[in-house]
Design a protein around this motif. Sequence first.
Motif, PDB file in Angstrom:
ATOM      1  N   ASP A  36       0.834  -1.206   0.000  1.00  0.00           N
ATOM      2  CA  ASP A  36       0.000   0.000   0.000  1.00  0.00           C
ATOM      3  C   ASP A  36       0.868   1.256   0.000  1.00  0.00           C
ATOM      4  O   ASP A  36       0.543   2.244  -0.662  1.00  0.00           O
ATOM      5  N   LYS A  41      -0.968   4.467  -1.647  1.00  0.00           N
ATOM      6  CA  LYS A  41      -2.278   4.464  -0.994  1.00  0.00           C
ATOM      7  C   LYS A  41      -2.178   4.891   0.464  1.00  0.00           C
ATOM      8  O   LYS A  41      -3.146   5.415   1.020  1.00  0.00           O
ATOM      9  N   VAL A  42      -1.021   4.636   1.072  1.00  0.00           N
ATOM     10  CA  VAL A  42      -0.786   4.938   2.484  1.00  0.00           C
ATOM     11  C   VAL A  42       0.627   5.499   2.594  1.00  0.00           C
ATOM     12  O   VAL A  42       1.545   4.987   1.949  1.00  0.00           O
ATOM     13  N   ALA A  46       1.459   6.956   8.000  1.00  0.00           N
ATOM     14  CA  ALA A  46       0.150   6.337   8.252  1.00  0.00           C
ATOM     15  C   ALA A  46       0.302   4.838   8.475  1.00  0.00           C
ATOM     16  O   ALA A  46      -0.421   4.256   9.282  1.00  0.00           O
ATOM     17  N   ALA A  47       1.232   4.207   7.771  1.00  0.00           N
ATOM     18  CA  ALA A  47       1.485   2.778   7.980  1.00  0.00           C
ATOM     19  C   ALA A  47       1.885   2.527   9.434  1.00  0.00           C
ATOM     20  O   ALA A  47       1.411   1.586  10.075  1.00  0.00           O
ATOM     21  N   GLU A  50      -1.418   3.867  11.793  1.00  0.00           N
ATOM     22  CA  GLU A  50      -2.693   3.156  11.670  1.00  0.00           C
ATOM     23  C   GLU A  50      -2.547   1.638  11.689  1.00  0.00           C
ATOM     24  O   GLU A  50      -3.445   0.937  12.156  1.00  0.00           O
TER      25      GLU A  50
END
Length: 79
Positions: A36, A41-42, A46-47, A50
């Motif tokens: 991702d 996408k991320v 954020a990885a 989240e």
Amino acid sequence: MEAIRLRRGDVLHHVAAGGGGHGDPHRRAPALVREDVADGKVSPEAARREYGVVVDPGELSVDEAATAALRASMREAAK
């Protein structure tokens, strides 16, 4: 809101973000989170935040030891 006027023969290509997903994000396979990040996408931040996955932004590799430690600390903090 901005309107876009289309004419006959015009092509509109729209890409939208995905949905919220399902299940515990901390159980998502780190390799899939890395994909991702590689696909844009991320973000690496954020990885980490989240999904609890530590991805090196330069090499796009998962730090498995750091990921395991981060996920353990996140589980402990959630108690």
